[in-house]
Structure formats: C-alpha cells, structure tokens
Enzyme design. Structure first.
Site, PDB file in Angstrom:
ATOM      1  N   CYS A  35       0.789  -1.171   0.035  1.00 12.97           N
ATOM      2  CA  CYS A  35      -0.192   0.033  -0.153  1.00 12.97           C
ATOM      3  C   CYS A  35       0.841   1.407  -0.045  1.00 12.97           C
ATOM      4  O   CYS A  35       1.621   1.500   0.877  1.00 12.97           O
ATOM      5  CB  CYS A  35      -0.979   0.112   1.150  1.00 12.97           C
ATOM      6  N   GLU A  75      -5.430  -8.020  -3.350  1.00 13.87           N
ATOM      7  CA  GLU A  75      -5.646  -7.724  -2.142  1.00 13.87           C
ATOM      8  C   GLU A  75      -4.848  -6.465  -1.648  1.00 13.87           C
ATOM      9  O   GLU A  75      -3.686  -6.550  -2.052  1.00 13.87           O
ATOM     10  CB  GLU A  75      -5.200  -9.062  -1.547  1.00 13.87           C
ATOM     11  N   ARG A  77      -9.429  -9.705  10.494  1.00 15.15           N
ATOM     12  CA  ARG A  77      -8.425  -9.003   9.609  1.00 15.15           C
ATOM     13  C   ARG A  77      -9.287  -8.719   8.362  1.00 15.15           C
ATOM     14  O   ARG A  77      -9.910  -9.422   7.581  1.00 15.15           O
ATOM     15  CB  ARG A  77      -7.625 -10.252   9.093  1.00 15.15           C
ATOM     16  N   ARG A 109      -9.491  -6.717   5.083  1.00 14.22           N
ATOM     17  CA  ARG A 109      -8.522  -6.400   3.467  1.00 14.22           C
ATOM     18  C   ARG A 109      -9.754  -6.199   2.478  1.00 14.22           C
ATOM     19  O   ARG A 109     -10.799  -6.901   2.559  1.00 14.22           O
ATOM     20  CB  ARG A 109      -7.882  -7.797   3.197  1.00 14.22           C
TER      21      ARG A 109
END
Length: 415
Positions: free
Chosen positions: A81, A124, A171, A173
């Site tokens: 990212c 992802e 989590r 995502r």
C-alpha cells in the site's frame, strides 16, 4: 475446464498460492518475491523451500522484463500500500508515469505490455486503500480502477473481515477481482444490474454472501484523463465515495454498503492454541508484567517531545490478556520478540501468561503448521511474515467461486 495458470506477484510466503492450490483448479506457473532494503531474502527462501525454486523469481519486479513472465490466466498479488498518484511522463507527453518505486505500476506495466493479457486479476490490499490519501480520500483506488478500465478490465471489490465468516482472525482487507473484456465473465457483469451483481450474482458475493437489505447504490463516473483524476479527485469532500462493495465497468462506478451474512460457527482464539506444547520462552516474566499492563492499559498523561514541547496524550485500554472466546485481533508485523508491547497478543494459560507461538500465528492466517519453519529464520521473522500475510481461507473461497462462475458463465454463453 482445465486448471487456470497463475502468476503470483509480491508472493510473500505463498498465501495466495496455498489458497488457490487447495481448490485444485489453479496451477502457479511463475512467482515473484523481493524484499527491498534487505540482504537476506527470508520470505523468498521460505517460498522456495515450500514450493520449489522452479519458475520462482527473487528479483525486484520493476527490473523483470514482461517477456520473461510466462503467459497466464490469472494474475494475483497482495501489493504494498503506497501513494499511487500519477504524473505526466517527461519523455512522452502521452505516457503516464507512476511514482518511482510504487509497485502498483509494475502490475500496470505487465498488463499493458502482455500481448496475451491475463483474463482475470485477483488482488488484495489493506482496506485503507479505499480512503487513501487523507488529502483526497479514495483517489488511489480511483486511479487503479480508471487504469484497469483503460486496459479493458471490469472490476468488483469487497472489504472482507475474515472473522465475520467463521475464520480465526479479525483481519479486514479489500479484495478485488478484475475480468478482461475478452472473457464471458466481463460480458456477464456488463449485462447484469450492479445491485444484483454486488449482492448475489458476482464472484465475491458467491464466495462471501451478504445480507439482502435495502441498499442505495451510489453511482459516478471517473475522469477519463488519469492525470486529471489523480490531481483533482475528491479534493473537497472529506469521505471517500467508495463503500465496502462495488463494481467498475468502463470507468463507471456503482458502490454500496453491504453487511456479511454468515450463520456458521465462529473459530475463536482458544481453538488455535498449542495446548501444553508452546515454547517456554513465550511466557512473560513477572518482572515484565507491569510494563505489559501499562502498555495495554488506558492512559491520560502529559508527554514531552524531544524539543521539550508538552502535550496531552490519551488512549483507551486493550483487552489484556486477549479474549479466548473471540476471534483474534489482527496480527501485525511486530508480533514477534520478547519486548512488552501494546499490540502483541497475550493469552492466559494454565502455566501463566504468554505470547503466541509462530505456529499459532500461522493458524490464525490458516497456513499449515510450521509453513514458515526454516533453518536460519528466527521466530520474530516468522511473526513478521504472518503480519504481512493474508488469511488463506479467504483466497480459497474466492478462488473456488471464481472457477465455478467461469464454468457457469461459459456454459450459458455456449448454449
């Protein structure tokens, strides 16, 4: 239908590969893993130890020629990212140049240069992508969607919290799938109503069902000029226009907020613990306990910067020790090592308080036990891998749904 050929980028220790290969429908024909600024390529060593070194590249992807990457049906990867803004290229005013070192543009370059483009993309990232950067919320995702549209891909996305579908870790995502205009899946998406695709007809909703509540679809078009989009997207609004689910086709966005629908049993932290076999080094010394309690506790205090400036600092308390009857908190890259920390997991056992073992961290991401065990790789590095990894079960379910959808749609278009 034959197995689909996969190219795995930013492979880490192979989470995408594990999930896809578990379905039996995918075969990885080429993979790449490169960790910048480090001499020892630990993740790549684990990858090769588990899957073999054949067709695996441990070179900076920016330096890999597109011609050296074999043709494939599906390109997958959890790319870093970063700041994805674009600028005009000085050499060629028509060309576009992403910021140097931003690895999204390596994916873009491969898709641009491949004569036989991959039919499907399965990518992802952290859910922050939908609202980055803070000065132009949503711009980075807008740049990606526009550039994928320009390359002939339709996209669907969803923010998935693995624990909301019975998996052991909370989590969150964002997963996004893209379908090339040459595929029946692209045509199927184009012919579907956006609401139907997002709520029940799409690949992701087949893998991870959502509640069919009354939803309002937000629709808007992305500027066709990528530089203008990068410079001017959402410069005034505070919130990102991208909700947790959506599609993009020909630069047109349809997005809506969806709610997970799951009625199975949860997997909780106690389900994955090594009972009685955990390394004694994981136990917290009594002398360190006060430090752990301070870091995990609520704070309201005056702090001082190095320059001597005083400021009020406050934060809430963390559950300490971690709740055993809930899915775990998100694993972070700093999970390993003995030093007390606010964010590391601590569990209460019969023998006392302890940190999680590498095997337990692997289980929280649904990796096989000791997947990352390799001579010369310390436990702190194994924890780092899991902080960077994805939940394998999410990949497996989406991979399975993608294969089924392709088979279903191809039959429809043939009949």
């Amino acid at each position: 239908m034959q197995q689909l050929k996969v190219c795995e980028l930013f492979a880490g220790v192979g989470g995408f590969r594990l999930g896809l290969e578990k379905t039996g429908h995918y075969s990885v024909v080429w993979s790449n893993q490169w960790e910048p600024a480090t001499k020892m390529q630990h993740a790549s060593l684990v990858y090769e130890a588990r899957f073999g070194s054949k067709n695996h590249s441990n070179t900076n992807i920016e330096n890999v020629k597109t011609d050296d990457i074999p043709d494939h049906d599906v390109l997958v990867g959890g790319f870093p990212c970063q700041d994805y803004s674009v600028a005009t290229s000085l050499k060629n005013s028509k060309g576009l140049l992403g910021k140097k070192g931003v690895l999204w543009w390596s994916i873009h370059r491969i898709l641009s240069e491949k004569k036989n483009k991959p039919k499907y993309l399965f990518l992802e990232n952290v859910d922050r992508l939908l609202k980055s950067p803070s000065t132009q919320r949503g711009r980075d995702f807008a740049v990606m969607l526009r550039s994928l549209s320009d390359l002939g891909y339709a996209v669907e996305w969803r923010v998935i919290n693995a624990a909301e579908y019975g998996m052991p870790q909370r989590r969150r995502r964002v997963f996004f799938m893209a379908y090339h205009e040459s595929t029946e899946l692209f045509k199927s998406l184009k012919n579907s109503s956006p609401t139907d695709w997002i709520l029940h007809d799409g690949v992701i909703s087949n893998a991870f069902p959502v509640e069919k509540k009354a939803h309002t679809v937000v629709s808007f078009d992305l500027d066709e000029d990528l530089v203008a989009l990068s410079n001017h997207f959402n410069t005034e609004k505070e919130l990102s226009p991208f909700l947790n689910s959506g599609i993009c086709i020909d630069g047109s966005i349809s997005t809506l907020k969806t709610t997970p629908s799951y009625d199975g049993n949860p997997t909780v932290l106690s389900d994955i613990l090594e009972n009685g076999s955990a390394d004694p080094n994981l136990y917290i010394n009594d002398s360190d306990l006060a430090k752990w309690e301070y870091l995990k506790g609520a704070k309201k205090e005056i702090r001082r910067t190095k320059a001597g400036f005083e400021y009020k600092y406050s934060e809430g308390s963390m559950v300490f020790p971690d709740a055993l009857d809930q899915p775990s908190r998100t694993i972070i890259t700093g999970e390993g090592g003995k030093s007390p920390s606010r964010f590391k997991h601590v569990v209460q056992t019969k023998k006392g308080l302890r940190r999680l073992s590498p095997v337990e961290l692997e289980r929280l991401n649904m990796f096989p036990d000791n997947h990352t065990l390799l001579e010369g790789i310390p436990d702190a590095k194994r924890a780092f891998f899991m902080g960077n990894a994805l939940v394998v079960g999410v990949v497996e379910q989406i991979g399975s749904a993608l294969f089924q959808k392709i088979s279903q749609v191809e039959k429809q278009f043939q009949s």
